[in-house]
Design a protein around this motif. Structure first.
Motif, PDB file in Angstrom:
ATOM      1  N   VAL A 119       0.689  -1.277  -0.043  1.00 60.28           N
ATOM      2  CA  VAL A 119      -0.071   0.032   0.073  1.00 60.28           C
ATOM      3  C   VAL A 119       0.990   1.216  -0.233  1.00 60.28           C
ATOM      4  O   VAL A 119       1.743   1.382   0.647  1.00 60.28           O
ATOM      5  N   ILE A 120       0.655   2.065  -0.826  1.00 62.08           N
ATOM      6  CA  ILE A 120       1.231   3.521  -0.912  1.00 62.08           C
ATOM      7  C   ILE A 120       0.098   4.442  -0.753  1.00 62.08           C
ATOM      8  O   ILE A 120      -0.842   4.766  -1.024  1.00 62.08           O
ATOM      9  N   GLY A 121       0.735   5.386   0.256  1.00 63.27           N
ATOM     10  CA  GLY A 121      -0.022   6.426   0.893  1.00 63.27           C
ATOM     11  C   GLY A 121       0.212   7.705  -0.120  1.00 63.27           C
ATOM     12  O   GLY A 121       1.457   8.032  -0.565  1.00 63.27           O
ATOM     13  N   VAL A 122      -0.889   8.609  -0.423  1.00 65.16           N
ATOM     14  CA  VAL A 122      -0.706   9.439  -1.492  1.00 65.16           C
ATOM     15  C   VAL A 122      -1.507  10.878  -0.672  1.00 65.16           C
ATOM     16  O   VAL A 122      -2.644  10.791  -0.432  1.00 65.16           O
ATOM     17  N   ILE A 129      -0.066   7.851 -11.197  1.00 66.84           N
ATOM     18  CA  ILE A 129       0.536   7.143 -10.086  1.00 66.84           C
ATOM     19  C   ILE A 129      -0.168   5.747  -9.865  1.00 66.84           C
ATOM     20  O   ILE A 129       0.492   4.701 -10.000  1.00 66.84           O
ATOM     21  N   ASP A 130      -1.485   5.619 -10.008  1.00 68.37           N
ATOM     22  CA  ASP A 130      -2.175   4.339  -9.903  1.00 68.37           C
ATOM     23  C   ASP A 130      -1.878   3.331 -10.973  1.00 68.37           C
ATOM     24  O   ASP A 130      -1.654   2.207 -10.755  1.00 68.37           O
ATOM     25  N   THR A 131      -1.681   4.019 -12.218  1.00 68.06           N
ATOM     26  CA  THR A 131      -1.606   3.145 -13.467  1.00 68.06           C
ATOM     27  C   THR A 131      -0.098   2.472 -13.325  1.00 68.06           C
ATOM     28  O   THR A 131      -0.040   1.277 -13.520  1.00 68.06           O
ATOM     29  N   LYS A 132       0.747   3.044 -12.785  1.00 70.80           N
ATOM     30  CA  LYS A 132       2.148   2.433 -12.775  1.00 70.80           C
ATOM     31  C   LYS A 132       2.285   1.578 -11.347  1.00 70.80           C
ATOM     32  O   LYS A 132       2.806   0.479 -11.614  1.00 70.80           O
ATOM     33  N   LEU A 133       1.653   2.023 -10.401  1.00 73.18           N
ATOM     34  CA  LEU A 133       1.892   1.253  -9.133  1.00 73.18           C
ATOM     35  C   LEU A 133       0.970   0.062  -9.159  1.00 73.18           C
ATOM     36  O   LEU A 133       1.523  -1.090  -8.494  1.00 73.18           O
ATOM     37  N   SER A 134      -0.198   0.141  -9.804  1.00 69.42           N
ATOM     38  CA  SER A 134      -0.885  -1.112  -9.915  1.00 69.42           C
ATOM     39  C   SER A 134      -0.311  -2.194 -10.727  1.00 69.42           C
ATOM     40  O   SER A 134      -0.629  -3.420 -10.450  1.00 69.42           O
ATOM     41  N   GLU A 135       0.595  -1.782 -11.813  1.00 74.80           N
ATOM     42  CA  GLU A 135       1.085  -2.751 -12.295  1.00 74.80           C
ATOM     43  C   GLU A 135       2.311  -3.586 -11.579  1.00 74.80           C
ATOM     44  O   GLU A 135       2.591  -4.850 -11.842  1.00 74.80           O
ATOM     45  N   TYR A 189       0.752  -2.879  -6.160  1.00 75.07           N
ATOM     46  CA  TYR A 189       0.423  -1.830  -5.249  1.00 75.07           C
ATOM     47  C   TYR A 189      -0.851  -1.207  -5.168  1.00 75.07           C
ATOM     48  O   TYR A 189      -1.494  -1.076  -6.173  1.00 75.07           O
ATOM     49  N   HIS A 190      -1.471  -0.623  -4.053  1.00 81.03           N
ATOM     50  CA  HIS A 190      -2.703   0.005  -3.875  1.00 81.03           C
ATOM     51  C   HIS A 190      -2.495   1.218  -3.234  1.00 81.03           C
ATOM     52  O   HIS A 190      -1.606   1.611  -2.539  1.00 81.03           O
ATOM     53  N   LEU A 191      -3.387   2.016  -3.469  1.00 79.63           N
ATOM     54  CA  LEU A 191      -3.293   3.321  -3.076  1.00 79.63           C
ATOM     55  C   LEU A 191      -4.408   3.695  -1.916  1.00 79.63           C
ATOM     56  O   LEU A 191      -5.655   3.453  -1.832  1.00 79.63           O
ATOM     57  N   LEU A 192      -3.664   4.665  -0.906  1.00 80.75           N
ATOM     58  CA  LEU A 192      -4.383   5.121   0.116  1.00 80.75           C
ATOM     59  C   LEU A 192      -4.484   6.561   0.178  1.00 80.75           C
ATOM     60  O   LEU A 192      -3.400   7.177   0.411  1.00 80.75           O
ATOM     61  N   LEU A 193      -5.460   7.234  -0.443  1.00 82.74           N
ATOM     62  CA  LEU A 193      -5.599   8.616  -0.527  1.00 82.74           C
ATOM     63  C   LEU A 193      -5.756   9.497   0.733  1.00 82.74           C
ATOM     64  O   LEU A 193      -6.671   9.240   1.449  1.00 82.74           O
ATOM     65  N   ALA A 194      -5.304  10.536   0.727  1.00 82.36           N
ATOM     66  CA  ALA A 194      -5.541  11.485   1.946  1.00 82.36           C
ATOM     67  C   ALA A 194      -5.374  12.711   1.395  1.00 82.36           C
ATOM     68  O   ALA A 194      -4.705  13.238   0.800  1.00 82.36           O
ATOM     69  N   ASN A 195      -6.831  13.478   1.597  1.00 78.47           N
ATOM     70  CA  ASN A 195      -6.883  14.657   1.006  1.00 78.47           C
ATOM     71  C   ASN A 195      -6.894  15.770   1.929  1.00 78.47           C
ATOM     72  O   ASN A 195      -7.659  15.716   3.177  1.00 78.47           O
ATOM     73  N   THR A 196      -5.932  16.913   1.853  1.00 80.35           N
ATOM     74  CA  THR A 196      -5.746  17.756   2.837  1.00 80.35           C
ATOM     75  C   THR A 196      -6.919  19.250   2.647  1.00 80.35           C
ATOM     76  O   THR A 196      -7.011  19.944   3.641  1.00 80.35           O
ATOM     77  N   ASN A 197      -7.420  19.309   1.532  1.00 82.41           N
ATOM     78  CA  ASN A 197      -8.250  20.297   1.148  1.00 82.41           C
ATOM     79  C   ASN A 197      -7.282  21.800   1.456  1.00 82.41           C
ATOM     80  O   ASN A 197      -8.060  22.733   1.907  1.00 82.41           O
ATOM     81  N   GLY A 214       5.257   3.220   1.395  1.00 82.31           N
ATOM     82  CA  GLY A 214       5.717   4.477   0.812  1.00 82.31           C
ATOM     83  C   GLY A 214       4.889   5.689   0.881  1.00 82.31           C
ATOM     84  O   GLY A 214       3.618   5.308   0.874  1.00 82.31           O
ATOM     85  N   ILE A 215       5.277   6.979   0.562  1.00 83.84           N
ATOM     86  CA  ILE A 215       4.265   7.850   0.468  1.00 83.84           C
ATOM     87  C   ILE A 215       4.942   8.941  -0.432  1.00 83.84           C
ATOM     88  O   ILE A 215       5.866   9.226  -1.077  1.00 83.84           O
ATOM     89  N   ILE A 216       3.772   9.409  -1.348  1.00 86.02           N
ATOM     90  CA  ILE A 216       3.764  10.332  -2.471  1.00 86.02           C
ATOM     91  C   ILE A 216       2.909  11.402  -2.030  1.00 86.02           C
ATOM     92  O   ILE A 216       2.019  11.584  -1.438  1.00 86.02           O
TER      93      ILE A 216
END
Length: 329
Positions: free
Chosen positions: A61-64, A81-87, A90-98, A118-120
């Motif tokens: 899992v990668i945090g974004v 990001i998702d296109t490349k990591l899913s290959e 990996y899965h994404l965990l999204l965090a929105n700061t607004n 990892g974190i993006i």
């Protein structure tokens, strides 16, 4: 080792029911769920994905961390990001700061506690608190869109793009040019694009009318209000306006239309972002394409390099861009 089949037999339910309880998907009666949870607790069963993570020390899992998930440029970046990591599984965990710096810190702490691999970070405001938080994170962190000291980054060429936009307007004969930006705390979009605008105007010997330099907050409404401020505080109006995002430009265009002005006959506009809105505005908005999806893919590739241990020293990669001339100039 206890399996889902063992849990099902001990609880007197089907394997499908156990799977639904573990994944919190599908209908399960309260009684059946209680029996399954009781057996899980008694046996100390760990679901296979968690067990795998414990064995490999990877969660896959990668945090974004995102500044504003509703913006088109951010969503395109996440797509890349998702296109490349899913290959690579990996899965994404999204965090929105607004756009809230406090939430940025809060989300980084949360992602670290979730033991992501990892974190993006798609950052806007770079401050000491953010830098100190990043220093404490043991997992690889990659930034996109902002040059964060000590981190590998994928960057947009904000200064050069803004200089080309301003130069394009000047070459079209405009000398009285307004500018709608954002807070300079956002170094890339706020500071660098304004700096390039001022430098280019100076290189042509064109003064900048300070009343024509206004700030917005990444949305259409603030573009409308910024344009209103430019017009209402000036005796002479600009012949063109450069807005640092398409949404700001479209808001500004809407304001001058409310005055009965024609675009581009009475005033010209250009933005940055190559959003879908820019293609369907009336007239179609001239803009700059930052190739956000490709930037997202490059960011993911960079993170994968660090996860594999292929990279040690922070690497900076600067994306290309393309000027798109349409009917608003």
């Amino acid at each position: 080792m206890t399996t889902i089949k063992d849990i099902a037999e001990l609880a007197g339910v089907s394997r499908t029911t156990v799977s639904r309880v573990l994944n919190r998907s599908g209908y399960v009666s309260e009684a059946a769920e209680a029996r399954v949870m009781e057996v899980i607790e008694e046996t100390g069963y760990i679901p296979s994905e968690q067990a795998k993570a414990m064995r490999t020390k990877q969660t896959k899992v990668i945090g974004v961390v995102l500044p504003k998930i509703s913006t088109e440029t951010v969503s395109r970046t996440v797509d890349g990001i998702d296109t490349k990591l899913s290959e690579h599984g990996y899965h994404l965990l999204l965090a929105n700061t607004n756009l809230d710096p406090a939430k940025e810190i809060e989300h980084l702490k949360l992602l670290q506690s979730r033991r992501v691999d990892g974190i993006i970070i798609v950052a806007t405001n770079i401050n000491d608190q953010l830098l100190k938080m990043i220093e404490r994170i043991k997992e690889p962190v990659v930034a996109v869109g902002q040059d964060i000291p000590g981190l590998p980054c994928v960057l947009y060429n904000d200064y050069e793009a803004s200089r080309d936009v301003t130069d394009h307007l000047l070459q079209k004969g405009h000398r009285h040019i307004g500018f709608i930006g954002v807070s300079e705390q956002d170094r890339a979009v706020g500071h660098e694009r304004l700096r390039a605008f001022r430098d280019t105007m100076a290189s042509w010997g064109c003064p900048v009318e300070e009343n024509w330099v206004q700030q917005g907050v990444f949305d259409i409404e603030s573009g409308y209000e910024a344009m209103k401020q430019i017009i209402e505080t000036s005796n002479v109006r600009p012949t063109a306006v450069f807005a640092v995002t398409d949404r700001l430009a479209i808001g500004a265009m809407e304001y001058v239309r409310s005055l009965g002005w024609k675009i581009p006959e009475d005033i010209s506009f250009i933005g940055i972002g190559s959003s879908d809105l820019s293609k369907y505005s009336s007239p179609k908005l001239s803009t700059v394409d930052y190739y956000n999806e490709q930037a997202g893919m490059k960011t993911a590739e960079l993170l994968l390099d660090y996860l594999r241990g292929d990279k040690k020293a922070p690497e900076k990669f600067i994306m290309n861009y393309g000027l798109i001339e349409r009917n608003s100039i």
